[in-house]
Scaffold this motif. Sequence first.
Motif, PDB file in Angstrom:
ATOM      1  N   VAL A   1       0.858  -1.183   0.000  1.00 40.18           N
ATOM      2  CA  VAL A   1       0.000   0.000   0.000  1.00 40.18           C
ATOM      3  C   VAL A   1       0.896   1.236   0.000  1.00 40.18           C
ATOM      4  CG1 VAL A   1      -1.949   1.158   1.117  1.00 40.18           C
ATOM      5  CG2 VAL A   1      -1.660  -1.326   1.382  1.00 40.18           C
ATOM      6  N   ILE A   2       0.730   2.091  -1.004  1.00 42.01           N
ATOM      7  CA  ILE A   2       1.596   3.257  -1.197  1.00 42.01           C
ATOM      8  C   ILE A   2       0.768   4.524  -1.063  1.00 42.01           C
ATOM      9  CG2 ILE A   2       3.288   4.308  -2.755  1.00 42.01           C
ATOM     10  CD1 ILE A   2       2.895   1.519  -4.369  1.00 42.01           C
ATOM     11  N   PRO A   3       1.132   5.450  -0.186  1.00 44.04           N
ATOM     12  CA  PRO A   3       0.380   6.708  -0.088  1.00 44.04           C
ATOM     13  C   PRO A   3       0.560   7.534  -1.363  1.00 44.04           C
ATOM     14  CG  PRO A   3       1.830   6.382   1.815  1.00 44.04           C
ATOM     15  CD  PRO A   3       2.235   5.388   0.784  1.00 44.04           C
ATOM     16  N   THR A   4      -0.549   7.900  -2.012  1.00 43.52           N
ATOM     17  CA  THR A   4      -0.463   8.695  -3.243  1.00 43.52           C
ATOM     18  C   THR A   4      -1.573   9.752  -3.282  1.00 43.52           C
ATOM     19  OG1 THR A   4      -1.689   6.907  -4.368  1.00 43.52           O
ATOM     20  CG2 THR A   4       0.711   6.968  -4.674  1.00 43.52           C
TER      21      THR A   4
ATOM     22  N   GLY B   1      -3.194  13.541  -3.952  1.00 41.24           N
ATOM     23  CA  GLY B   1      -3.028  14.462  -5.082  1.00 41.24           C
ATOM     24  C   GLY B   1      -4.336  14.707  -5.790  1.00 41.24           C
ATOM     25  N   THR B   2      -5.053  13.623  -6.109  1.00 44.72           N
ATOM     26  CA  THR B   2      -6.423  13.775  -6.583  1.00 44.72           C
ATOM     27  C   THR B   2      -7.385  13.713  -5.397  1.00 44.72           C
ATOM     28  OG1 THR B   2      -6.496  11.397  -7.072  1.00 44.72           O
ATOM     29  CG2 THR B   2      -5.956  12.879  -8.892  1.00 44.72           C
ATOM     30  N   HIS B   3      -7.007  12.976  -4.381  1.00 43.37           N
ATOM     31  CA  HIS B   3      -7.730  12.931  -3.106  1.00 43.37           C
ATOM     32  C   HIS B   3      -6.680  12.993  -2.001  1.00 43.37           C
ATOM     33  CE1 HIS B   3     -11.456  11.839  -5.133  1.00 43.37           C
ATOM     34  NE2 HIS B   3     -10.781  10.912  -5.798  1.00 43.37           N
ATOM     35  N   LYS B   4      -7.016  13.632  -0.902  1.00 52.22           N
ATOM     36  CA  LYS B   4      -6.021  13.785   0.164  1.00 52.22           C
ATOM     37  C   LYS B   4      -5.701  12.467   0.844  1.00 52.22           C
ATOM     38  CE  LYS B   4      -9.113  15.076   4.049  1.00 52.22           C
ATOM     39  NZ  LYS B   4     -10.428  15.034   3.375  1.00 52.22           N
ATOM     40  N   ASP B   5      -6.581  11.459   0.705  1.00 51.65           N
ATOM     41  CA  ASP B   5      -6.345  10.154   1.337  1.00 51.65           C
ATOM     42  C   ASP B   5      -6.011   9.078   0.313  1.00 51.65           C
ATOM     43  OD1 ASP B   5      -8.787   9.958   0.077  1.00 51.65           O
ATOM     44  OD2 ASP B   5      -9.818   8.958   1.741  1.00 51.65           O
ATOM     45  N   GLY B   6      -5.570   9.466  -0.880  1.00 50.31           N
ATOM     46  CA  GLY B   6      -5.342   8.506  -1.941  1.00 50.31           C
ATOM     47  C   GLY B   6      -4.225   7.512  -1.639  1.00 50.31           C
ATOM     48  N   VAL B   7      -4.450   6.253  -1.999  1.00 51.37           N
ATOM     49  CA  VAL B   7      -3.416   5.226  -1.909  1.00 51.37           C
ATOM     50  C   VAL B   7      -3.420   4.412  -3.197  1.00 51.37           C
ATOM     51  CG1 VAL B   7      -3.469   5.029   0.616  1.00 51.37           C
ATOM     52  CG2 VAL B   7      -4.928   3.539  -0.778  1.00 51.37           C
ATOM     53  N   THR B   8      -2.283   3.822  -3.492  1.00 44.36           N
ATOM     54  CA  THR B   8      -2.121   2.905  -4.619  1.00 44.36           C
ATOM     55  C   THR B   8      -1.735   1.543  -4.071  1.00 44.36           C
ATOM     56  OG1 THR B   8      -1.516   4.594  -6.251  1.00 44.36           O
ATOM     57  CG2 THR B   8      -0.653   2.382  -6.614  1.00 44.36           C
ATOM     58  N   PHE B   9      -2.266   0.506  -4.680  1.00 46.77           N
ATOM     59  CA  PHE B   9      -1.945  -0.865  -4.267  1.00 46.77           C
ATOM     60  C   PHE B   9      -1.059  -1.519  -5.328  1.00 46.77           C
ATOM     61  CE2 PHE B   9      -6.057   0.202  -2.440  1.00 46.77           C
ATOM     62  CZ  PHE B   9      -5.895  -0.163  -1.110  1.00 46.77           C
ATOM     63  N   PHE B  10      -0.055  -2.263  -4.855  1.00 45.44           N
ATOM     64  CA  PHE B  10       0.800  -3.017  -5.779  1.00 45.44           C
ATOM     65  C   PHE B  10       0.722  -4.488  -5.450  1.00 45.44           C
ATOM     66  CE2 PHE B  10       4.958  -4.980  -6.866  1.00 45.44           C
ATOM     67  CZ  PHE B  10       4.850  -4.870  -8.244  1.00 45.44           C
TER      68      PHE B  10
END
Length: 353
Positions: A209-212, A214-223
Amino acid sequence: MSQASTQIINPTFAGNGNPDLGYNPAGARNTDSAVPLHPTEPVIHDYSCDGPAAGRLGFRWTYGSKVAAKNRDPRVQVVQYNEDTFVLRQNVCVHWEAPFTYLLFGNKGALLIDSGATANAQHYPLRDTVDKIMTRWGQARGRNNVPLTVALTSGEDVAQNQGLVQFAGRPDTNIVPTPLEAMKRHYGFRTGWPSGTGAIDLGDRVIEVIPTPGTHKDGVTFFDPYCHILFTGDLLFPGKINISNDRDFVASLKMLKAFAADRSPKWILGGHVEMMFVPGKYYPRFANHKPYERILQMAPALIDEALQFAREVQGKTMMLIRPDFALFNGVSPDQRTQVWPDDIPNISPPHPF
């Protein structure tokens, strides 16, 4: 004798054709993981492999209807990428954003990434669909109980958080909390947000789980290190990317670029498709008939392109068109460009049939 018939196959790499491997008993009808047809005990799958696990996205998504009320496509379209990875899409006639959700399995549980744009289970039967997939998967793997984790790429995103209510009270289900501070505690982002990584262990398949933001303040990306896929939600997808904080957006893309350089993802799968197959052209909001969509998957090289042009719009109130996405920084999502980029052919899309 033909050349093909004289080829020697190395049994080490023969996969399901190698009966000497323990998970390939003679006479069994094996699938990718060589699961017996009726396992009598839980099957343990080996998720370690060199490079990304095989998978397929060669198909066409349902694309809605001119009259939404007449649409007869499934409310949730399900595509099996491989044995342990499913891609689900909400019918564009149920909700115009037609968001994607992703269901991943491991040896100890399953993960549902995002939950779609509609709470009403009759209009959008996400939970029922997920339950049926999990039941069939469990039967194939000899498992009566498969715990489920539901996590969002953003708790703010109404196109991905509405279906969450369908899973409230579901047995053996862990819903990652959506308030930002609670989400950070859950993943262990106690200090330094947005930095570091969290993890969701599905059993020999650990999703990073990567904090990302920018479009949302709580956005995360999963790998997913098994399929080598980045699930980016609203941060990067083939559509209109609405930037809420351009400094965070640039920082997240920089972090994602460094992460991708280390992990070598095969695909980026976002939360939506809004672009047409014609470069730079996209569907307007509220369209429920999209017969000429671009494909969902994005090449990792698009992270570099997104970062390059995110820097260009940073600090400016403007929109910027690229072949595979459009950046909207501080402008309405209905904003129209007055200047077409010189490096993109201005091709008129076909008229919807």
